[in-house]
Design a protein around this motif. Structure first.
Motif, PDB file in Angstrom:
ATOM      1  N   GLY A 292       9.146  50.398 -50.450  1.00 43.45           N
ATOM      2  CA  GLY A 292       9.307  50.418 -49.002  1.00 43.45           C
ATOM      3  C   GLY A 292       8.458  49.359 -48.341  1.00 43.45           C
ATOM      4  N   ALA A 293       7.222  49.207 -48.841  1.00 43.13           N
ATOM      5  CA  ALA A 293       6.340  48.171 -48.308  1.00 43.13           C
ATOM      6  C   ALA A 293       6.878  46.788 -48.638  1.00 43.13           C
ATOM      7  N   ALA A 294       7.374  46.605 -49.855  1.00 40.01           N
ATOM      8  CA  ALA A 294       7.899  45.300 -50.254  1.00 40.01           C
ATOM      9  C   ALA A 294       9.073  44.888 -49.366  1.00 40.01           C
ATOM     10  N   LYS A 295       9.970  45.831 -49.081  1.00 43.31           N
ATOM     11  CA  LYS A 295      11.122  45.514 -48.231  1.00 43.31           C
ATOM     12  C   LYS A 295      10.679  45.181 -46.809  1.00 43.31           C
ATOM     13  N   SER A 296       9.719  45.940 -46.303  1.00 39.66           N
ATOM     14  CA  SER A 296       9.248  45.704 -44.945  1.00 39.66           C
ATOM     15  C   SER A 296       8.591  44.331 -44.834  1.00 39.66           C
ATOM     16  N   VAL A 297       7.796  43.969 -45.829  1.00 39.39           N
ATOM     17  CA  VAL A 297       7.176  42.642 -45.845  1.00 39.39           C
ATOM     18  C   VAL A 297       8.251  41.570 -45.903  1.00 39.39           C
ATOM     19  N   GLY A 298       9.257  41.807 -46.709  1.00 43.77           N
ATOM     20  CA  GLY A 298      10.335  40.827 -46.826  1.00 43.77           C
ATOM     21  C   GLY A 298      11.018  40.548 -45.504  1.00 43.77           C
ATOM     22  N   ARG A 299      11.205  41.592 -44.701  1.00 41.31           N
ATOM     23  CA  ARG A 299      11.848  41.386 -43.397  1.00 41.31           C
ATOM     24  C   ARG A 299      10.975  40.531 -42.484  1.00 41.31           C
ATOM     25  N   VAL A 300       9.662  40.756 -42.521  1.00 47.14           N
ATOM     26  CA  VAL A 300       8.766  39.951 -41.689  1.00 47.14           C
ATOM     27  C   VAL A 300       8.748  38.503 -42.168  1.00 47.14           C
ATOM     28  N   LEU A 301       8.671  38.297 -43.478  1.00 47.54           N
ATOM     29  CA  LEU A 301       8.667  36.941 -44.011  1.00 47.54           C
ATOM     30  C   LEU A 301       9.958  36.208 -43.652  1.00 47.54           C
ATOM     31  N   ALA A 302      11.073  36.928 -43.692  1.00 47.68           N
ATOM     32  CA  ALA A 302      12.351  36.304 -43.348  1.00 47.68           C
ATOM     33  C   ALA A 302      12.383  35.936 -41.873  1.00 47.68           C
ATOM     34  N   ARG A 303      11.910  36.850 -41.029  1.00 46.08           N
ATOM     35  CA  ARG A 303      11.929  36.585 -39.588  1.00 46.08           C
ATOM     36  C   ARG A 303      11.056  35.390 -39.238  1.00 46.08           C
ATOM     37  N   GLU A 304       9.915  35.264 -39.934  1.00 45.06           N
ATOM     38  CA  GLU A 304       9.005  34.157 -39.652  1.00 45.06           C
ATOM     39  C   GLU A 304       9.304  32.931 -40.505  1.00 45.06           C
ATOM     40  N   LYS A 305      10.346  33.035 -41.352  1.00 42.26           N
ATOM     41  CA  LYS A 305      10.740  31.927 -42.233  1.00 42.26           C
ATOM     42  C   LYS A 305       9.566  31.468 -43.089  1.00 42.26           C
ATOM     43  N   GLN A 306       8.898  32.454 -43.679  1.00 41.60           N
ATOM     44  CA  GLN A 306       7.722  32.188 -44.504  1.00 41.60           C
ATOM     45  C   GLN A 306       7.924  32.691 -45.929  1.00 41.60           C
ATOM     46  N   TRP A 307       9.164  32.682 -46.411  1.00 44.09           N
ATOM     47  CA  TRP A 307       9.463  33.245 -47.726  1.00 44.09           C
ATOM     48  C   TRP A 307       8.586  32.658 -48.821  1.00 44.09           C
ATOM     49  N   VAL A 308       8.353  31.344 -48.766  1.00 43.27           N
ATOM     50  CA  VAL A 308       7.574  30.691 -49.817  1.00 43.27           C
ATOM     51  C   VAL A 308       6.146  30.438 -49.356  1.00 43.27           C
TER      52      VAL A 308
ATOM     53  N   GLY B 146       4.333  31.591 -46.860  1.00 43.09           N
ATOM     54  CA  GLY B 146       3.501  32.732 -46.485  1.00 43.09           C
ATOM     55  C   GLY B 146       2.813  33.393 -47.662  1.00 43.09           C
ATOM     56  N   PRO B 147       3.584  33.975 -48.609  1.00 42.43           N
ATOM     57  CA  PRO B 147       2.934  34.634 -49.753  1.00 42.43           C
ATOM     58  C   PRO B 147       2.073  33.690 -50.574  1.00 42.43           C
ATOM     59  N   ARG B 148       2.537  32.425 -50.732  1.00 41.92           N
ATOM     60  CA  ARG B 148       1.764  31.479 -51.538  1.00 41.92           C
ATOM     61  C   ARG B 148       0.407  31.223 -50.898  1.00 41.92           C
TER      62      ARG B 148
ATOM     63  N   VAL C 282     -12.842  31.460 -45.796  1.00 41.50           N
ATOM     64  CA  VAL C 282     -12.505  30.059 -45.574  1.00 41.50           C
ATOM     65  C   VAL C 282     -11.000  29.954 -45.377  1.00 41.50           C
ATOM     66  N   GLY C 283     -10.565  29.415 -44.255  1.00 41.29           N
ATOM     67  CA  GLY C 283      -9.155  29.170 -44.025  1.00 41.29           C
ATOM     68  C   GLY C 283      -8.707  27.899 -44.734  1.00 41.29           C
ATOM     69  N   MET C 284      -7.435  27.842 -45.099  1.00 39.94           N
ATOM     70  CA  MET C 284      -6.946  26.698 -45.857  1.00 39.94           C
ATOM     71  C   MET C 284      -5.661  26.110 -45.292  1.00 39.94           C
ATOM     72  N   LYS C 285      -5.123  26.684 -44.240  1.00 43.12           N
ATOM     73  CA  LYS C 285      -3.892  26.162 -43.652  1.00 43.12           C
ATOM     74  C   LYS C 285      -4.208  25.120 -42.583  1.00 43.12           C
ATOM     75  N   ARG C 286      -3.277  24.195 -42.387  1.00 41.14           N
ATOM     76  CA  ARG C 286      -3.422  23.224 -41.319  1.00 41.14           C
ATOM     77  C   ARG C 286      -3.372  23.951 -39.977  1.00 41.14           C
TER      78      ARG C 286
ATOM     79  N   THR D 241       0.935  36.601 -41.868  1.00 44.18           N
ATOM     80  CA  THR D 241       2.182  35.878 -41.587  1.00 44.18           C
ATOM     81  C   THR D 241       2.402  35.745 -40.089  1.00 44.18           C
ATOM     82  N   TRP D 242       2.080  36.774 -39.343  1.00 40.55           N
ATOM     83  CA  TRP D 242       2.182  36.751 -37.881  1.00 40.55           C
ATOM     84  C   TRP D 242       1.327  35.618 -37.311  1.00 40.55           C
ATOM     85  N   GLU D 243       0.156  35.396 -37.907  1.00 42.60           N
ATOM     86  CA  GLU D 243      -0.729  34.329 -37.449  1.00 42.60           C
ATOM     87  C   GLU D 243      -0.237  32.957 -37.904  1.00 42.60           C
ATOM     88  N   MET D 244       0.414  32.893 -39.067  1.00 40.16           N
ATOM     89  CA  MET D 244       0.832  31.610 -39.639  1.00 40.16           C
ATOM     90  C   MET D 244       2.218  31.175 -39.174  1.00 40.16           C
TER      91      MET D 244
END
Length: 776
Positions: free
Chosen positions: A42-58, A60-62, A560-564, A101-104
């Motif tokens: 259930g958690a995996a599916k819910s995360v997947g929907r957020v990643l899809a909405r934010e277009k962070q499939w790759v 985001g998790p990486r 330590v943050g690592m994203k641009r 993901t919401w922040e990124m």
């Protein structure tokens, strides 16, 4: 779906938000029992929907995995649950991934957006829609002539703040609020700025969540924090989890609960609602269990206490232990009591004088079930009691936490492995904020060291907390409000009153990453100052910087943050504070700019001021950082008596009057504080609905209310005024009779500003006196 309408007072019509809080639902509301384990697929599916909405499939998790595990130097800006001590490579959770993901997000809110929308128009948007626009990209100032935010340079933004603050006739005309997202280094600079300016007006989110815990633990043990760490959770024989919705508010606790069950520990959940975390889980990083859909139990006993009845339940457990001690000398740790405590005889007398009938009536739990919990406690060599806002946000929150300590002291459950009090902080660095100086009631010793090391003369008078700040803004006494993170307009109680207070200010300043309601409910002048998120690289003159945070169990480690960064125009939180400070204190000898060049310099100063931060820069770079010493863990009690002190408070009367209910506010699962990810609450079986009230089946029947019937909810405050929400939908739920619940921040409207605990000054968000009737 119905919308809520004006809150009503017996003396006046108060302004009420007319927008709908939350995203527009995609379908019809539904409420179905949720039978799946916590976390899992259930958690995996819910995360997947957020990643899809934010277009962070790759990406985001990486990025999350890289920062949180390979680097072992990133702190999730979500909850404050400690990092795994054994090198777990997937020590992440559903809400943590959503939060990061919401922040990124790739979405941006720049000058073009503000040029296209007036503040009046944006005020009609939902809170979900506001945050969903993306990251703020440059400083903005409100233009009252056009009702738009318009760009402003950092230099001019700082100058505006400095000019307004210097023109105040007293430094106490300003208040400096912080949420728990602020790192320790920025926190230290923030409180230094406020105190060099001359005020202790430092309200923070602790004023609304764990203030009661800190005051109670300080009174009982001489420390404002819990004494246990994660290793204690791994060694305890019995866990008592009170007023905690772990699956949503501290999801990584599920790992600890499952591990405790697997090794044979007893786990007792005490809560008006049987939450998903109190039943079973599939921990996502256990690949075998995920593949086989194998769930692990997370509890051995559930006790559905009435709202506010926890203290009576604890008193009953203590009474049972004392009764057993009449015939069983091992029931009490008499040697520990004699050597390390004071007030035991008086506490025993109070327990003996409290009738079982009253304990049952106030707790809502049968004596036989209380005895079950007492037997579990008595049979365990080592016990931990853990709690969250379900305990602290009550009139008697301090007394209840002290009763937790009373129970632990009876069997010497302090100062040894696997035992002790363990408050759960549900927000990333809220404990670190308090540790590093954000405290409206600072101690004299801390102020003395701050004066000596930093060369300032800090004020000694107590400042304003959250409730006091809202009252002072409403009266016009506080004219400048600075919000360092968070969404104060939605998080504070008595929403219409708080909004009027903010609008009464001469200047409001919000330091933020994303657009939220607090930018639209502003003073006569208003600044939006966008800052780096924790996921982003913080490049300063001295190189890439790290910040430190403190978790719920007093571990301090680097992040330590690592994203641009989302925009080249963003400043770090320390840089924003330094800019504000220099503008308001142009002649200050504090080396604000020098501090920002290299945060090690801030940490060196902190090491001289803060207890437990000695050799800060070296120790914080150790694997997993370091733990701040807790004297009470070593049986050193900084209390007036030099010992752990039993308390003897009488039981409060928490039984609702005939026709009334006790209502507690809570978060949905798809929510983080005031940030909403959707209108769903998976673990409670809710879809497409937030404007609801959970009710006991029999209470609904008595009132002629069926599922999804619209109802009117009226809360009566201590001063006799009333506030109402109309047209909410009733949802039957497994609550004790006389109890109801609904979501914050929507229901903050019902919490009158005068409804705060005289013990802790916390708003009573878990214990409102309400009537609920079919909609008129």
């Amino acid at each position: 779906m119905t919308e809520r309408v004006d809150a009503v007072s017996t003396s006046e019509e108060r302004e009420q938000p007319t927008h709908r809080v939350g995203p527009v639902p995609e379908g019809e509301p539904s409420a179905r029992p949720y039978h799946h384990p916590a976390a899992g697929w259930g958690a995996a599916k819910s995360v997947g929907r957020v990643l899809a909405r934010e277009k962070q499939w790759v990406d985001g998790p990486r990025a999350i995995l890289r920062m949180n595990h390979e680097n072992r130097g990133f702190d999730c800006p979500g909850c404050a649950w400690p990092d795994d001590t054994k090198g777990l490579h997937l020590d992440i959770c559903e809400n943590g991934i959503k939060h990061v993901t919401w922040e990124m997000t790739r979405k941006r809110v720049g000058r073009e957006f503000f040029a296209a929308h007036t503040v009046t128009e944006l005020s009609s948007w939902s809170d979900f829609a506001l945050e969903d626009q993306g990251r703020l990209t440059e400083p903005m100032v409100y233009d009252p002539d056009t009702d738009h935010y318009v760009p402003i340079s950092w230099k001019d933004a700082f100058a505006l703040f400095g000019r307004v603050v210097r023109e105040l006739d007293s430094p106490d005309r300003a208040a400096y609020y912080t949420s728990g997202r602020l790192g320790n280094e920025a926190t230290f600079l923030y409180q230094l700025m406020a105190r060099e300016l001359g005020t202790n007006n430092l309200p923070d989110c602790s004023n609304m969540c764990h203030e009661a815990s800190g005051r109670a633990l300080t009174a009982s043990l001489g420390t404002g924090k819990g004494t246990v760490d994660l290793k204690d959770w791994e060694a305890t024989d019995a866990l008592f989890v009170m007023g905690v919705n772990a699956a949503s508010n501290a999801p990584r606790m599920l790992t600890a609960l499952a591990a405790a069950y697997d090794r044979g520990a007893q786990i007792v959940h005490i809560n008006p609602m049987v939450e998903a975390a109190a039943t079973r889980t599939i921990v996502p990083h256990d690949f075998t269990d995920m593949a086989l859909l194998k769930a692990t139990r997370t509890g051995t006993l559930n006790l559905q206490v009435r709202i506010g009845g926890d203290m009576a339940l604890l008193r009953g457990m203590a009474k049972a232990v004392l009764e057993q001690a009449r015939t069983d000398p091992k029931a009490l740790d008499q040697e520990f009591i004699d050597r390390h405590t004071t007030g035991f005889a008086a506490y025993r007398a109070v327990c003996e004088a409290t009738p079982w009938e009253e304990i049952e009536r106030q707790s809502g739990i049968a004596r036989a079930d209380i005895l079950k919990a007492a037997r579990i406690y008595g049979d365990a060599d080592r016990s931990i009691v853990s709690w969250c806002l379900g305990i602290s946000q009550h009139e008697h929150g301090v007394d209840t936490v002290r009763e937790i300590v009373n129970l632990l002291l009876l069997r010497g459950n302090l100062g040894r492995e696997g035992a002790g009090p363990s408050p759960v902080r549900g927000h990333s660095n809220v404990q670190g904020n308090r540790t590093c100086g954000v405290d409206h009631r600072p101690g004299g010793a801390f102020l003395d060291r701050l004066a000596e090391v930093c060369g300032i003369e800090p004020p000694r008078e107590h400042g304003l907390d959250t409730v006091g700040t809202v009252e002072a803004m409403h009266r016009g006494e506080v004219q400048v409000f600075v919000g360092m993170g968070g969404n104060f307009a939605m998080a504070a109680p008595d929403t219409p009153y708080t909004w009027a207070a903010l609008r009464n200010c001469a200047l409001t300043v919000q330091v933020s990453t994303k657009l939220n309601r607090s930018h639209l409910v502003h003073g006569k002048q208003a600044l939006i100052l966008p800052c780096l998120g924790r996921t982003e690289k913080d490049q300063q003159r001295g190189g890439v910087q790290s910040t430190s945070v403190e978790d719920s169990m007093s571990m301090v480690h680097l992040s330590v943050g690592m994203k641009r960064p989302a925009s080249p125009h963003l400043l770090s939180e320390p840089a924003v504070i330094a800019g504000l400070a220099r503008a308001a204190l142009p002649d200050s000898a504090t080396p604000w700019e020098w501090y920002v060049e290299d945060y090690d310099r801030i940490r060196d100063t902190m090491a001289q001021v803060l207890d437990g931060f000695e050799d800060f820069n070296r120790r914080v770079r150790l694997p997993l950082g370091f733990r701040i010493k807790q004297p009470a863990r070593e049986l050193v009690f900084r209390t007036p008596s030099g010992k752990a002190e039993f308390s003897t408070a009488p039981l409060p009367d928490v039984v609702p009057a005939p026709g009334t209910l006790a209502l507690g506010t809570l978060r949905s699962h798809d929510q983080w504080n005031t940030t909403l990810y959707s209108d769903n609450d998976r673990y409670r079986g809710i879809r497409n609905l937030r404007t609801l009230v959970f009710m006991n089946h029999d209470d609904m029947r008595d009132r002629g209310i069926a599922q999804f019937d619209p109802v009117d909810i009226t809360a009566t405050a201590k001063d006799g005024t009333t506030r109402a929400l109309r047209g909410y939908l009733a949802v039957p739920y497994g609550l004790p009779r006389g109890c109801a619940a609904g979501y914050m921040p929507e229901m903050n409207v019902l919490v009158a500003l005068c409804d705060y605990s005289v013990q802790s000054d916390q708003p009573l968000m878990k214990h409102l006196k309400v009537t609920i009737a079919p909609a008129g």
